[in-house]
Design an enzyme around this catalytic site. Structure first.
Site, PDB file in Angstrom:
ATOM      1  N   GLU A  37      40.598  -3.541 -39.802  1.00 37.56           N
ATOM      2  CA  GLU A  37      41.514  -4.653 -39.554  1.00 37.56           C
ATOM      3  C   GLU A  37      42.965  -4.200 -39.606  1.00 37.56           C
ATOM      4  O   GLU A  37      43.813  -4.698 -38.861  1.00 37.56           O
ATOM      5  CB  GLU A  37      41.255  -5.778 -40.564  1.00 37.56           C
ATOM      6  CG  GLU A  37      39.827  -6.302 -40.562  1.00 37.56           C
ATOM      7  CD  GLU A  37      38.887  -5.510 -41.463  1.00 37.56           C
ATOM      8  OE1 GLU A  37      37.728  -5.914 -41.615  1.00 37.56           O
ATOM      9  OE2 GLU A  37      39.319  -4.472 -42.027  1.00 37.56           O
ATOM     10  N   ASP A 263      38.502  -1.190 -32.486  1.00 38.56           N
ATOM     11  CA  ASP A 263      39.714  -1.829 -32.998  1.00 38.56           C
ATOM     12  C   ASP A 263      40.817  -1.776 -31.940  1.00 38.56           C
ATOM     13  O   ASP A 263      41.619  -2.704 -31.814  1.00 38.56           O
ATOM     14  CB  ASP A 263      40.182  -1.139 -34.277  1.00 38.56           C
ATOM     15  CG  ASP A 263      39.125  -1.180 -35.378  1.00 38.56           C
ATOM     16  OD1 ASP A 263      38.376  -2.173 -35.430  1.00 38.56           O
ATOM     17  OD2 ASP A 263      39.044  -0.225 -36.163  1.00 38.56           O
TER      18      ASP A 263
END
Length: 320
Positions: A37, A263
Site C-alpha cells: 500500500e 501496485d
C-alpha cells in the site's frame, strides 16, 4: 488536505544483488523501502497527487529509516506513528533472471500488526477522493482485520470511492481457507475490485476473467466495477451494467523484478481516476506503470514522474 488515503505495513526490504542465487547463499543486499500500500501511495505522490498513509513502525533503525524515507517521498505522514513497544517488519527478496523472486518475511507481532485502532478517530475524510485497501493488512493480525473493517465502514459512510486489491500473501495467513474467506468479505466493501487472474483462480476457482469479474460484481451491491489484471496481456474491465472492455498491456524487453507490478497498476489506475480520466484511460495507465515497475529492482523504484510516464508512452508509440 490529501485526495488519496491508504493503510498498510511499511517495511525495509533487503533485495539480493546476486542473480539466481538462493536467499540462503546470497551475500550482497541493497536496502529499499517496501510495503504494497505504501508503494501505491509513493507512486501516486510521484505523479503529483496529495496522499496520506496510515500505519505504525517501531522506534528501531528500520522504523527510523521508514519514517524518514516516507517523508522524503512526499507521502503524507499525519497518520504514521512510532511505537516503542513493537518492532518494524522487514523482509528478504531474491533476485532472479526470470519469474517471481522468493521472499522471506520478518513481520510477526510488528508495530503495524499492533496498530492502535483509536488512531482512526484522527482521520480527516473531508477531501479524500479515493481510498485504496488490500488484503495484506488484514492478514497481519485479528486486530488489523478489525481496524480494516472499521476503516472500510467509515469510507462507505463518507461515500468515498474504495479500490481493493486482494494482494494475496499466503505466508501471512493461518490457512488458505481463511485467506479466501476474509479477502472476499473485504472485497464486498469496495467500489472497485482489482484481482489478478491468478488471484481470481485462488479466490473463486476460475481463470476466466469474465467469471472472476461476475463473482465480485454479484457478491456485493457496493461493487460497481471489477478490473481483472492479466499481466502483460492487459486487463479486463467489467461494470455493473454488464458492459466490459479488454485493454491491452505493454511488453518490456527485460524483466528485472516482478514485485511491485500489481501496485504499479494501482498507481496508474487510481491516479488516472484522480485526474478524471476514463476507466479505459486509467487502466491503460495502470498497465503502463506496471510495465515500468518490472524494469527496476526496488519495489517502487520504477514508478514514474509525469515526464517519465509521458516519455514511456512516446517510446511505446514509436515501437507500434
Amino acid at each position: 488536505m490529501a485526495e488519496f488515503l491508504t493503510i498498510g505495513e511499511p517495511m525495509a526490504v533487503f533485495a539480493a544483488e546476486n542473480t539466481d542465487v538462493s536467499l540462503v547463499d546470497a551475500s550482497d543486499f541493497q536496502k529499499y523501502l517496501a510495503g504494497a500500500e505504501l508503494n501505491v501511495a509513493i507512486g501516486i505522490s510521484r505523479l503529483e497527487h496529495t496522499t496520506e498513509y496510515i500505519s505504525s513502525v517501531g522506534t528501531d533503525p528500520f522504523g527510523q529509516y521508514i519514517m524518514k524515507a516516507v517523508a522524503n517521498s512526499g507521502v503524507g505522514t499525519h497518520y504514521l506513528d512510532s511505537n516503542p513497544d513493537f518492532w518494524t517488519g522487514f523482509y528478504l527478496k531474491q533476485r532472479v533472471s526470470h519469474g517471481d523472486p522468493s521472499t522471506y518475511y520478518f513481520r510477526k507481532n510488528s508495530a503495524a500488526a499492533n496498530f492502535n485502532r483509536h488512531r482512526l478517530d484522527d482521520i480527516d475524510f473531508s477531501n479524500i477522493k479515493i481510498a485504496h485497501l488490500s488484503g495484506i493488512f488484514a492478514a497481519l493480525s485479528q486486530n488489523d482485520l478489525e481496524v480494516l473493517n472499521d476503516l472500510s465502514a467509515q469510507l462507505v459512510e463518507h461515500k468515498i470511492t474504495v479500490t481493493f486489491d486482494p494482494n494475496l500473501r499466503p505466508a501471512l495467513w493461518s490457512s488458505q481457507e481463511r485467506m479466501i474467506e476474509v479477502t472476499n468479505e473485504l472485497a464486498k466493501q469496495a467500489t472497485i475490485v482489482m484481482p489478478g487472474i491468478n488471484e481470481g483462480e485462488i479466490l473463486m476457482g476460475s481463470r476466466n476473467p469474465e467469471d472472476i469479474a461476475d463473482f465480485y460484481l454479484n457478491q456485493s451491491a457496493l461493487t460497481e466495477t471489477v478490473i481483472v489484471k492479466l499481466g502483460p496481456d492487459g486487463a479486463l474491465i467489467k461494470q455493473r451494467d454488464g458492459s466490459q472492455e479488454l485493454v491491452s498491456g505493454f511488453r518490456v524487453e527485460k524483466v528485472v523484478d516482478t514485485v511491485g507490478a500489481g501496485d504499479g497498476f494501482a498507481v496508474g489506475f487510481i491516479s488516472g481516476l484522480l485526474e478524471d480520466k476514463t476507466l479505459r484511460e486509467s487502466v491503460k495507465r495502470g498497465c503502463a506503470i506496471g510495465a515500468l515497475a518490472v524494469m527496476s529492482p526496488g519495489d517502487n523504484d520504477g514508478y514514474p514522474t509525469p515526464d517519465r510516464l509521458h516519455e514511456f508512452y512516446k517510446q511505446q508509440a514509436a515501437l507500434s
